[in-house]
Design an enzyme around this catalytic site. Structure first.
Site, mmCIF file in Angstrom:
data_model
loop_
_atom_site.group_PDB
_atom_site.id
_atom_site.type_symbol
_atom_site.label_atom_id
_atom_site.label_comp_id
_atom_site.label_asym_id
_atom_site.label_seq_id
_atom_site.Cartn_x
_atom_site.Cartn_y
_atom_site.Cartn_z
ATOM 1 N N LYS A 1 2.998 4.424 -4.112
ATOM 2 C CA LYS A 1 2.180 5.785 -4.621
ATOM 3 C C LYS A 1 1.147 5.700 -3.711
ATOM 4 C CE LYS A 1 0.314 8.321 -8.506
ATOM 5 N NZ LYS A 1 0.390 8.506 -9.856
ATOM 6 N N LYS B 1 6.038 8.555 -3.177
ATOM 7 C CA LYS B 1 4.934 9.573 -3.575
ATOM 8 C C LYS B 1 3.735 9.836 -2.784
ATOM 9 C CE LYS B 1 2.768 11.481 -7.627
ATOM 10 N NZ LYS B 1 2.029 10.884 -8.692
#
Ligand code: PBG
Ligand code: ZN
Length: 324
Positions: free
Chosen positions: A197, A249
């Site tokens: 992330k 992400k």
């Protein structure tokens, strides 16, 4: 035929739509898509999110009806984000058995038991400072946050969540959650780790969607977008800690990372097309610069081609209603 003409002519397989679809290498379907949703407590009406045209905060009282509508359209899975009115310094509402995290899972699973419920597992929407954990001496305290993540995961599992999806970006969060779930008797509940992330500017609209209180940034816990080796390392660490599936992400600007992780791990891999990616497509289309439907399909197809099995996207319901 003289040799000045090409022998290999890829255009032969592009001559018409039937040939093109026969030789198409990548496809996506509703089986691959997860719809992220925002659910707010103590409100009566849907609230449009200005920076994400077409996306609304759902009043908790309307959640069951929405889940039924998604199921009728063919959506297989949702990821829940709560918009809380009960903020405190640690986000303790998240681990209450009657807190918003638990209620969202219970309401959704009661409405449509076969809808796969992924519970975003973090604190930033439940803390008064907006950080993804406990703040101590001006830093987000990793290990205290791990204890709380375990409590939240158990509460969500008890309420019926199928998948726990920790997005706090704390070191060791997958192991801590796996242990807490197993000790509480939820060894069957899966962990979809937000394993790689990045601290991305593309989360901007999400902050409006979730009503984030954050001042500052998350760079001391989320990853530097410029780091490719570390991106693979982070996902492999989560695999070792017991993650059932991995995630990259954001998605669209990180296709190289998706491919790297696809080649480094045999776990299922997902990618999250985040709020800023959604907003860029929506506003670009609204301005008349691009064709929304075609760009949506191209962007999701590219994410699959890069190696993602599953895609989290705010376009999932539009695609479902279009019959994909
Ligand atoms: C917070 C969280 C964020 C998103 C998902 N979970 C925002 C952030 O990390 O700042 C972003 C989703 C999106 O932008 O669509 N844990
Ligand atoms: Zn968070």
């Amino acid at each position: 035929m003289s040799s000045q003409f090409p022998e290999a002519r890829p255009r032969r397989l592009r001559r018409n739509a039937s040939l093109r679809s026969l030789f198409q290498e990548t496809e996506f379907s509703l089986n691959d898509l997860v719809l992220p949703i925002f659910v707010e407590e103590e409100i009566d009406d849907f609230v449009p999110i200005k920076s994400m045209p077409g996306v609304m905060r759902i009043p908790e009282s309307r959640l069951a009806g929405e889940i039924e509508r998604y199921a009728r359209a063919g959506i297989k899975s949702v990821m829940t984000f709560g918009v809380s009115h009960h903020l405190d310094s640690s986000g303790s509402d998240t681990w209450r058995d009657n807190g918003l995290v638990s209620r969202m899972a219970r309401i959704a699973k009661d409405a449509v038991p076969e809808m796969i419920l992924m519970s975003d597992t973090c604190f930033c929407e439940y803390t008064d400072h907006g950080h993804c954990g406990v703040v101590h001496n001006h830093e987000v305290d990793n290990d205290q946050t791990l204890v709380n993540l375990g409590k939240q995961a158990v509460a969500a599992a008890r309420a019926g969540a199928d998948v726990i999806a920790p997005s706090a970006a704390m070191d060791g969060q997958v192991r801590a959650i796996r242990r807490a779930l197993d000790e509480a008797g939820f060894s069957q509940v899966a962990i979809m780790a937000y394993s790689t992330k990045f601290a991305s500017a593309l989360y901007g609209p999400f902050r409006e969607a979730g009503g984030s209180a954050l001042k500052g940034d998350r760079k001391s816990y989320q990853m530097n977008p410029m780091n490719r080796r570390e991106a693979v390392r982070e996902s492999l660490m989560d695999e070792q800690e017991g993650a059932d599936a991995l995630m990259v992400k954001p998605a669209g600007a990180y296709l190289d990372i998706i491919r790297d992780i696809r080649e480094a791990s045999r776990l299922p891999l997902s990618a999250y097309q985040v709020s800023g990616e959604y907003a860029m497509i929506k506003f670009g289309a609204q301005a008349g610069a691009i064709d929304e439907d075609r760009v949506v399909r191209e962007s999701l197809g590219a994410i699959k081609r890069a190696g993602a099995d599953l895609i989290f996207t705010y376009f999932a319901m539009d695609l479902a209603l279009a019959g994909i």
